[in-house]
Design a protein around this motif. Structure first.
Motif, PDB file in Angstrom:
ATOM      1  N   LEU A   1       0.774  -1.423  -0.036  1.00 27.19           N
ATOM      2  CA  LEU A   1       0.016  -0.035  -0.077  1.00 27.19           C
ATOM      3  C   LEU A   1       0.714   1.205   0.039  1.00 27.19           C
ATOM      4  O   LEU A   1       0.577   2.417  -0.779  1.00 27.19           O
ATOM      5  CB  LEU A   1      -0.895   0.205   1.284  1.00 27.19           C
ATOM      6  CG  LEU A   1      -1.861   1.122   1.398  1.00 27.19           C
ATOM      7  CD1 LEU A   1      -2.793   1.128   0.256  1.00 27.19           C
ATOM      8  CD2 LEU A   1      -2.625   1.111   2.805  1.00 27.19           C
ATOM      9  N   MET A   2       1.944   1.270   0.793  1.00 28.74           N
ATOM     10  CA  MET A   2       2.642   2.451   0.937  1.00 28.74           C
ATOM     11  C   MET A   2       4.125   2.532   0.080  1.00 28.74           C
ATOM     12  O   MET A   2       4.280   3.938  -0.229  1.00 28.74           O
ATOM     13  CB  MET A   2       3.209   2.501   2.400  1.00 28.74           C
ATOM     14  CG  MET A   2       2.238   2.445   3.584  1.00 28.74           C
ATOM     15  SD  MET A   2       1.111   3.794   3.560  1.00 28.74           S
ATOM     16  CE  MET A   2       1.999   5.114   4.195  1.00 28.74           C
ATOM     17  N   GLU A   3       4.346   1.545  -0.685  1.00 28.15           N
ATOM     18  CA  GLU A   3       5.504   1.778  -1.462  1.00 28.15           C
ATOM     19  C   GLU A   3       5.423   1.327  -2.923  1.00 28.15           C
ATOM     20  O   GLU A   3       6.184   1.931  -3.743  1.00 28.15           O
ATOM     21  CB  GLU A   3       6.612   0.838  -0.953  1.00 28.15           C
ATOM     22  CG  GLU A   3       7.137   1.231   0.287  1.00 28.15           C
ATOM     23  CD  GLU A   3       8.322   0.188   0.777  1.00 28.15           C
ATOM     24  OE1 GLU A   3       8.134  -0.954   0.140  1.00 28.15           O
ATOM     25  OE2 GLU A   3       8.833   0.372   1.876  1.00 28.15           O
ATOM     26  N   MET A   4       4.215   0.413  -3.225  1.00 27.21           N
ATOM     27  CA  MET A   4       4.346  -0.023  -4.610  1.00 27.21           C
ATOM     28  C   MET A   4       3.284   0.574  -5.368  1.00 27.21           C
ATOM     29  O   MET A   4       2.563   1.339  -4.803  1.00 27.21           O
ATOM     30  CB  MET A   4       4.000  -1.541  -4.471  1.00 27.21           C
ATOM     31  CG  MET A   4       5.069  -2.126  -3.678  1.00 27.21           C
ATOM     32  SD  MET A   4       4.818  -4.082  -3.775  1.00 27.21           S
ATOM     33  CE  MET A   4       6.378  -4.594  -2.463  1.00 27.21           C
ATOM     34  N   GLU A   5       3.301   0.240  -6.701  1.00 22.65           N
ATOM     35  CA  GLU A   5       2.579   0.865  -7.717  1.00 22.65           C
ATOM     36  C   GLU A   5       0.836   0.636  -7.559  1.00 22.65           C
ATOM     37  O   GLU A   5       0.323   1.266  -7.763  1.00 22.65           O
ATOM     38  CB  GLU A   5       2.815   0.206  -9.204  1.00 22.65           C
ATOM     39  CG  GLU A   5       1.777   0.937 -10.151  1.00 22.65           C
ATOM     40  CD  GLU A   5       2.252   2.244 -10.357  1.00 22.65           C
ATOM     41  OE1 GLU A   5       1.270   3.112 -10.945  1.00 22.65           O
ATOM     42  OE2 GLU A   5       3.241   2.817 -10.100  1.00 22.65           O
ATOM     43  N   ASN A   6       0.527  -0.252  -6.948  1.00 22.15           N
ATOM     44  CA  ASN A   6      -0.676  -0.797  -6.532  1.00 22.15           C
ATOM     45  C   ASN A   6      -1.462   0.038  -5.438  1.00 22.15           C
ATOM     46  O   ASN A   6      -2.411   0.608  -5.703  1.00 22.15           O
ATOM     47  CB  ASN A   6      -0.837  -2.217  -6.325  1.00 22.15           C
ATOM     48  CG  ASN A   6      -2.346  -2.815  -5.879  1.00 22.15           C
ATOM     49  OD1 ASN A   6      -3.188  -2.258  -6.565  1.00 22.15           O
ATOM     50  ND2 ASN A   6      -2.628  -3.403  -5.012  1.00 22.15           N
ATOM     51  N   GLY A   7      -0.466   0.430  -4.503  1.00 22.38           N
ATOM     52  CA  GLY A   7      -0.832   1.247  -3.656  1.00 22.38           C
ATOM     53  C   GLY A   7      -1.284   2.730  -4.174  1.00 22.38           C
ATOM     54  O   GLY A   7      -2.148   3.440  -3.809  1.00 22.38           O
ATOM     55  N   LYS A   8      -0.089   3.230  -5.125  1.00 23.80           N
ATOM     56  CA  LYS A   8      -0.519   4.531  -5.799  1.00 23.80           C
ATOM     57  C   LYS A   8      -1.980   4.557  -6.684  1.00 23.80           C
ATOM     58  O   LYS A   8      -2.444   5.436  -6.691  1.00 23.80           O
ATOM     59  CB  LYS A   8       0.639   4.678  -6.766  1.00 23.80           C
ATOM     60  CG  LYS A   8       0.827   5.964  -7.538  1.00 23.80           C
ATOM     61  CD  LYS A   8       1.827   5.987  -8.470  1.00 23.80           C
ATOM     62  CE  LYS A   8       1.536   7.290  -9.029  1.00 23.80           C
ATOM     63  NZ  LYS A   8       2.764   7.224 -10.309  1.00 23.80           N
ATOM     64  N   VAL A   9      -2.154   3.449  -7.119  1.00 29.06           N
ATOM     65  CA  VAL A   9      -3.392   3.235  -8.067  1.00 29.06           C
ATOM     66  C   VAL A   9      -4.591   3.334  -7.097  1.00 29.06           C
ATOM     67  O   VAL A   9      -5.544   4.187  -7.290  1.00 29.06           O
ATOM     68  CB  VAL A   9      -3.283   1.942  -8.710  1.00 29.06           C
ATOM     69  CG1 VAL A   9      -4.852   1.880  -9.171  1.00 29.06           C
ATOM     70  CG2 VAL A   9      -2.498   2.011  -9.895  1.00 29.06           C
ATOM     71  N   LEU A  10      -4.597   2.876  -5.877  1.00 31.25           N
ATOM     72  CA  LEU A  10      -5.670   2.894  -4.802  1.00 31.25           C
ATOM     73  C   LEU A  10      -5.707   4.191  -4.184  1.00 31.25           C
ATOM     74  O   LEU A  10      -6.902   4.696  -4.064  1.00 31.25           O
ATOM     75  CB  LEU A  10      -5.380   1.795  -3.899  1.00 31.25           C
ATOM     76  CG  LEU A  10      -6.208   0.348  -3.894  1.00 31.25           C
ATOM     77  CD1 LEU A  10      -5.645  -0.349  -5.121  1.00 31.25           C
ATOM     78  CD2 LEU A  10      -5.811  -0.288  -2.597  1.00 31.25           C
ATOM     79  N   ARG A  11      -4.435   4.945  -3.894  1.00 28.88           N
ATOM     80  CA  ARG A  11      -4.639   6.248  -3.527  1.00 28.88           C
ATOM     81  C   ARG A  11      -5.158   7.131  -4.512  1.00 28.88           C
ATOM     82  O   ARG A  11      -5.926   8.057  -4.225  1.00 28.88           O
ATOM     83  CB  ARG A  11      -3.062   6.595  -3.268  1.00 28.88           C
ATOM     84  CG  ARG A  11      -3.024   7.834  -2.420  1.00 28.88           C
ATOM     85  CD  ARG A  11      -1.865   7.863  -1.692  1.00 28.88           C
ATOM     86  NE  ARG A  11      -1.425   6.964  -0.706  1.00 28.88           N
ATOM     87  CZ  ARG A  11      -0.967   5.796  -0.766  1.00 28.88           C
ATOM     88  NH1 ARG A  11       0.059   5.648  -1.964  1.00 28.88           N
ATOM     89  NH2 ARG A  11      -0.626   5.061  -0.141  1.00 28.88           N
ATOM     90  N   GLU A  12      -4.736   6.751  -5.953  1.00 28.56           N
ATOM     91  CA  GLU A  12      -5.505   7.843  -6.728  1.00 28.56           C
ATOM     92  C   GLU A  12      -7.132   7.360  -6.712  1.00 28.56           C
ATOM     93  O   GLU A  12      -7.995   8.457  -6.975  1.00 28.56           O
ATOM     94  CB  GLU A  12      -4.800   7.709  -8.340  1.00 28.56           C
ATOM     95  CG  GLU A  12      -3.518   8.186  -8.162  1.00 28.56           C
ATOM     96  CD  GLU A  12      -2.744   7.880  -9.582  1.00 28.56           C
ATOM     97  OE1 GLU A  12      -3.285   6.996 -10.317  1.00 28.56           O
ATOM     98  OE2 GLU A  12      -1.648   8.147  -9.789  1.00 28.56           O
ATOM     99  N   ARG A  13      -7.542   6.284  -6.726  1.00 27.49           N
ATOM    100  CA  ARG A  13      -8.824   6.054  -7.039  1.00 27.49           C
ATOM    101  C   ARG A  13      -9.657   6.424  -5.650  1.00 27.49           C
ATOM    102  O   ARG A  13     -10.695   6.921  -5.792  1.00 27.49           O
ATOM    103  CB  ARG A  13      -9.076   4.565  -7.103  1.00 27.49           C
ATOM    104  CG  ARG A  13     -10.548   3.991  -7.240  1.00 27.49           C
ATOM    105  CD  ARG A  13     -10.552   2.523  -7.431  1.00 27.49           C
ATOM    106  NE  ARG A  13     -10.093   2.165  -8.742  1.00 27.49           N
ATOM    107  CZ  ARG A  13      -8.887   1.479  -8.886  1.00 27.49           C
ATOM    108  NH1 ARG A  13      -8.529   0.907  -7.926  1.00 27.49           N
ATOM    109  NH2 ARG A  13      -8.516   1.182 -10.163  1.00 27.49           N
TER     110      ARG A  13
END
Length: 474
Positions: free
Chosen positions: A430-442
């Motif tokens: 969640l805090m470091e990876m691309e998937n976390g970035k996508v979730l944050r944008e959503r």
């Protein structure tokens, strides 16, 4: 004659708070036509936080009044679940609700009676008094859609308890599939009186004059559509449904909570993972130590709320008011010292809404209680989903699979235990990876939709306007 809307929440801080927020919202859209009368039980699940909140609301909103029932005791030594005793306590309140409605009716016209799902014993009271009676569903549209369909699964399991069907998966209309063993806890054991009580509550939904839901259409469009299309009750008409959320309330913090807010203000933007599991979110020491291990290995900044272990029911009920947590006993030796430069452990309670809205908070490890979900949505914070009880596995599924705003933790079958390396993995994701970035944008996009839903032309305000117009015609 002055008109009033009578609201009846079930006991418990979360249910009372969201019902009070509904009352505030009704007032804001009714052009002073209605006052709000809120019925409250006495004794079971009361906390100082409830009394404090009621007092502050009474002072700020003169048109909202509270009527407390006389105290009723129940036998806590009964051989059944705590939930069954809770349901019994509420059922015993029906005569008090009846008398209160009659008393209110002497001086005001009761234009509508709005009850919590767990207060279904008063559905017939409203009907007998010829008062339009509505449910306020404190969870989301996905849970409502599932609940409307659950009675048909009851008929398909040949008298077996859901907890004894580890390989059975239920497929719902408008809701992701759910394992039988992840059904809401009162439904797990057919031998427990709570099972039959909740099944009765669920089956009664269709008999109401309407259902008010604490969500907004853009958050759960698949479930909303399934309900609107009649897929969840194919053999009966679905009552009019009004999505008026997100209804949340900011909590007040004490000295330690205020310290945690100032600590958050010193952390970099989006750098802190916040862990909080609600007042009932208690863990045995072995699980607390695994959480500590996972946080330490993750290397991330964290704010972690720790409750007492589940060995004292009274403390569990009043966790936010009794922060007597022994951290030296619960946490691994030296943990606080080793993580003091990047972590903060708080006993029992923080003002969650205020925390989630701090710029430094970049992720939320949550038990998936619906109030917590909505608070994270409004703050635009992505989640790590760790369900514990009630309908939280349903909420986890919708968060992960439909909303795509959360990462699930892998839990051990049977007791839901999560090992430290699993938590470390999900926190890093969640805090470091691309998937976390996508979730944050959503999550940030959904935040804007949440705020818009309660704007002047928002979908929730339109739904509430339709509801008030319906009452106006009565």
């Amino acid at each position: 004659m002055q008109e009033t809307i009578v609201l009846y929440p079930s006991p418990g801080l979360g249910h009372v708070l969201s019902m009070v927020e509904l009352g505030k919202l009704i007032l804001s859209r009714s052009n002073n036509r209605y006052s709000i009368s809120i019925l409250l039980t006495t004794g079971f699940w009361d906390t100082p936080s409830i009394f404090s909140h009621i007092d502050s609301v009474s002072k700020a909103f003169p048109s909202i009044s509270f009527l407390r029932f006389p105290s009723i005791s129940v036998d806590l030594s009964q051989n059944c679940s705590a939930v069954a005793i809770w349901f019994q306590f509420i059922r015993l309140q029906a005569p008090n609700a009846h008398r209160s409605l009659q008393e209110i009716s002497k001086t005001r016209k009761v234009s509508a009676f709005v009850i919590d799902l767990f207060c279904t014993s008063t559905l017939s009271v409203g009907k007998d008094l010829k008062i339009p009676t509505f449910y306020f569903f404190t969870s989301g549209a996905s849970t409502l859609a599932a609940f409307l369909q659950i009675p048909q699964f009851d008929n398909q399991t040949s008298g077996k308890s859901f907890k004894d069907l580890p390989d059975t998966i239920f497929h719902f209309q408008g809701v992701p599939p759910l394992r039988a063993v992840h059904m809401p806890e009162p439904l797990l054991d057919r031998q427990d009186p709570a099972y039959h009580e909740l099944m009765y509550f669920i089956s009664s939904l269709q008999q109401s004059d309407g259902i008010i839901v604490n969500t907004f259409e853009d958050l759960e469009p698949i479930s909303v559509k399934a309900i609107a299309d009649g897929l969840c009750l194919p053999d009966a008409p679905t009552p009019p449904t009004f999505y008026v959320g997100p209804l949340i309330v900011a909590g007040k913090g004490e000295a330690e909570s205020n310290y945690c807010l100032s600590w958050l203000e010193k952390q970099p933007s989006g750098s802190v993972v916040f862990l909080c599991f609600g007042s009932r979110g208690t863990f045995y020491p072995s699980q607390v130590k695994e959480i500590a291990k996972g946080l330490e290995m993750s290397g991330q900044r964290f704010l972690w709320v720790v409750n007492d272990p589940p060995n004292n029911e009274k403390k569990t009920k009043q966790a936010e008011d009794c922060p007597n947590v022994d951290l030296d006993y619960l946490l691994p030796e030296g943990f606080i010292e080793r993580t003091k430069d990047r972590g903060l452990v708080v006993k029992s309670f923080v003002p969650q809404v205020a925390v989630l809205n701090k710029d430094s908070v970049g992720g939320f490890v949550t038990h998936c209680g619906w109030n917590s979900v909505l608070e994270a949505v409004v703050a635009g914070v992505p989640m790590i989903a760790w369900p514990l009880y009630a309908e939280q596995h349903l909420n986890r599924n919708i968060l992960v699979e439909d909303m795509k705003m959360a990462i699930p933790v892998e839990q051990r079958d049977g007791d839901g235990f999560v090992i430290g390396t699993e938590l470390e993995k999900r926190v890093r994701e969640l805090m470091e990876m691309e998937n976390g970035k996508v979730l944050r944008e959503r999550s940030m996009k959904m935040k804007q939709k949440a705020l818009a839903s309660l704007g002047p032309t928002g979908c929730s305000i339109k739904a509430l306007t339709k509801l008030v117009e319906l009452w106006n015609q009565g």
